[in-house]
Design an enzyme around this catalytic site. Structure first.
Site, PDB file in Angstrom:
ATOM      1  N   GLU A  95       1.962  20.616  42.833  1.00 32.08           N
ATOM      2  CA  GLU A  95       1.263  20.571  44.116  1.00 32.08           C
ATOM      3  C   GLU A  95       0.897  21.989  44.558  1.00 32.08           C
ATOM      4  O   GLU A  95       1.603  22.951  44.267  1.00 32.08           O
ATOM      5  CB  GLU A  95       2.129  19.885  45.175  1.00 32.08           C
ATOM      6  CG  GLU A  95       2.276  18.400  44.887  1.00 32.08           C
ATOM      7  CD  GLU A  95       2.974  17.619  45.994  1.00 32.08           C
ATOM      8  OE1 GLU A  95       2.510  16.518  46.311  1.00 32.08           O
ATOM      9  OE2 GLU A  95       3.982  18.101  46.530  1.00 32.08           O
ATOM     10  N   CYS A 112      -1.035  28.364  48.992  1.00 29.09           N
ATOM     11  CA  CYS A 112       0.362  28.388  48.545  1.00 29.09           C
ATOM     12  C   CYS A 112       0.391  27.818  47.124  1.00 29.09           C
ATOM     13  O   CYS A 112       0.128  26.627  46.929  1.00 29.09           O
ATOM     14  CB  CYS A 112       1.197  27.545  49.506  1.00 29.09           C
ATOM     15  SG  CYS A 112       2.919  27.415  49.032  1.00 29.09           S
ATOM     16  N   CYS A 119      11.624  22.971  39.515  1.00 25.53           N
ATOM     17  CA  CYS A 119      12.327  24.234  39.746  1.00 25.53           C
ATOM     18  C   CYS A 119      13.777  24.083  39.301  1.00 25.53           C
ATOM     19  O   CYS A 119      14.425  23.092  39.645  1.00 25.53           O
ATOM     20  CB  CYS A 119      12.271  24.606  41.223  1.00 25.53           C
ATOM     21  SG  CYS A 119      13.115  26.160  41.573  1.00 25.53           S
ATOM     22  N   CYS A 123      17.886  24.186  45.240  1.00 26.12           N
ATOM     23  CA  CYS A 123      18.337  24.482  46.605  1.00 26.12           C
ATOM     24  C   CYS A 123      18.557  23.156  47.342  1.00 26.12           C
ATOM     25  O   CYS A 123      17.775  22.212  47.192  1.00 26.12           O
ATOM     26  CB  CYS A 123      17.313  25.344  47.332  1.00 26.12           C
ATOM     27  SG  CYS A 123      17.104  26.943  46.530  1.00 26.12           S
ATOM     28  N   CYS A 126      15.712  21.439  49.572  1.00 28.12           N
ATOM     29  CA  CYS A 126      14.322  21.518  49.104  1.00 28.12           C
ATOM     30  C   CYS A 126      13.961  20.315  48.230  1.00 28.12           C
ATOM     31  O   CYS A 126      14.695  19.977  47.294  1.00 28.12           O
ATOM     32  CB  CYS A 126      14.150  22.812  48.311  1.00 28.12           C
ATOM     33  SG  CYS A 126      12.581  22.927  47.448  1.00 28.12           S
ATOM     34  N   GLY A 174       8.755  26.002  42.382  1.00 29.16           N
ATOM     35  CA  GLY A 174       9.262  26.939  41.381  1.00 29.16           C
ATOM     36  C   GLY A 174       9.688  28.278  41.946  1.00 29.16           C
ATOM     37  O   GLY A 174       9.379  28.633  43.085  1.00 29.16           O
ATOM     38  N   SER A 206       7.533  35.024  46.798  1.00 24.51           N
ATOM     39  CA  SER A 206       8.735  34.596  47.513  1.00 24.51           C
ATOM     40  C   SER A 206       9.828  34.225  46.510  1.00 24.51           C
ATOM     41  O   SER A 206       9.590  33.454  45.586  1.00 24.51           O
ATOM     42  CB  SER A 206       8.374  33.382  48.372  1.00 24.51           C
ATOM     43  OG  SER A 206       9.527  32.839  48.941  1.00 24.51           O
ATOM     44  N   CYS A 348       6.827  23.871  54.071  1.00 26.09           N
ATOM     45  CA  CYS A 348       7.793  24.592  53.268  1.00 26.09           C
ATOM     46  C   CYS A 348       8.972  23.705  52.852  1.00 26.09           C
ATOM     47  O   CYS A 348       9.590  23.052  53.689  1.00 26.09           O
ATOM     48  CB  CYS A 348       8.298  25.738  54.125  1.00 26.09           C
ATOM     49  SG  CYS A 348       8.887  27.071  53.179  1.00 26.09           S
TER      50      CYS A 348
END
Ligand code: SF4
Length: 356
Positions: A95, A112, A119, A123, A126, A174, A206, A348
């Site tokens: 995405e 973005c 990933c 986390c 997320c 990622g 980031s 986010c």
């Protein structure tokens, strides 16, 4: 000859495209024409390249291809944010999110981009981290997200005033510092003034705390902004929220950031997702001030965007304000990030694709 044996042109720089043209018995300027069609006009078909003679277009088409990712689905938020589901050549999906910088949808946009399919960092809050990590994206697939999004935007907004992508943030799916070589190459391509013309200072990488990657990034001659996702200012909580902290605890991470700042002379930004009743107490603010203040860094607070199936909750506005006030009173440069695309799961921490 099938497409597997053909040469991918997307992701080549101008010199490489000139070399490709020469390898086909053509003058170098044909390579410059290809470069312009791909990186300025978002073209993936040789047959649209009207200033190249038909037989040469045919020859190029026999030998090469340009695989701008296919947009399979597009969702548009009330605020104009667009989330694209894109498919790569091997059918892997990612995405990408396009965020308007103002209410003028024919104005400027921030893109973005994703750097990996899934990933590996997992986390806790997320959506991407809950899925399966599949592979790194290559530079052409990263640049392709920009061309594919811009092409869609140009098609949808039929307005003479050209919408522009003026900023790119590596905050999609990622961990970009686990794929540094391809990320750096994509930045070099996006930065070329003869093509996409994106200034390096308009690019943000980031990281969730890949300390080794931060040190490697410091060695690259780049002017990009580094954003570090902190999310907790003590090791016990950070181990829980951002598991890479077990490998690179805060002391190691902050030492890497300090080295980065000294080497590059650039400030970093800290991102902090605010989770109700988890990481926004008075003690959290004090711990954060101790860590961040010596670096003169900015802190960006991001009220959590809830993800189905996860237990974390978004704090109410009064708690957000209270935490902000504590940090400001402790002397930090702090801001609260405006939310975009929450209604289409584009905000986010909300990006997710089912593996295929
Ligand atoms: S927050 Fe970033 S690093 Fe962590 S799991 Fe999500 S995509 Fe990966």
């Amino acid at each position: 000859m099938n497409s597997v044996e053909k040469i991918e042109l997307l992701g080549m720089n101008m010199l490489e495209m000139e070399d490709f043209a020469v390898s086909q018995g053509q003058p170098r300027f044909r390579g410059r024409q290809l470069h312009r069609w791909i990186y300025i006009k978002d073209t993936s078909s040789f047959y649209e390249m009207s200033d190249i003679p038909r037989e040469i277009r045919q020859q190029f088409d026999d030998k090469a291809f340009i695989s701008i990712p296919r947009v399979l689905k597009q969702r548009v938020s009330e605020d104009g944010t667009r989330k694209f589901l894109m498919e790569m050549n091997d059918k892997k999906r990612i995405e990408t999110v396009l965020i308007p910088q103002s209410a003028n949808l024919n104005g400027r946009y921030t893109l973005c981009v994703s750097s990996q399919v899934g990933c590996p960092f997992r986390c806790a809050f997320c959506a991407t981290g809950q899925g399966v990590f599949q592979r790194n994206l290559s530079a052409h697939e990263i640049v392709g997200q920009l061309l594919g999004s811009r092409r869609e935007l140009r098609r949808r907004l039929k307005n003479p005033q050209e919408p522009l992508i003026t900023n790119v943030v590596f905050m999609g799916m990622g961990e970009p510092l686990l794929n540094l070589a391809q990320v750096v190459r994509s930045i070099q391509i996006m930065n070329d003034p003869r093509g996409i013309q994106l200034g390096q200072r308009h690019i943000t990488i980031s990281t969730c705390g890949e300390a080794h990657g931060i040190l490697r990034l410091a060695e690259e001659d780049l002017q990009v902004t580094l954003a570090v996702s902190l999310h907790a200012a003590d090791d016990q909580l950070r181990d829980e929220l951002v598991p890479i902290n077990k490998k690179y605890p805060l002391e190691t991470l902050m030492a890497a950031i300090k080295t980065y700042v000294e080497k590059t002379g650039r400030r970093v930004t800290f991102e902090y997702i605010m989770l109700d009743e988890v990481n926004i107490g008075r003690k959290d603010a004090e711990n954060m001030a101790k860590l961040v203040k010596p670096l003169l860094a900015n802190v960006n607070l991001i009220p959590y965007n809830e993800v189905g199936g996860l237990l974390y909750r978004k704090p109410d506005p009064s708690r957000v304000k209270q935490f902000y006030n504590w940090l400001a009173a402790l002397g930090l440069n702090v801001s609260i990030r405006e939310e975009h695309g929450g209604d289409i799961e584009a905000a986010c921490g909300q990006l997710a694709v089912k593996p295929n």
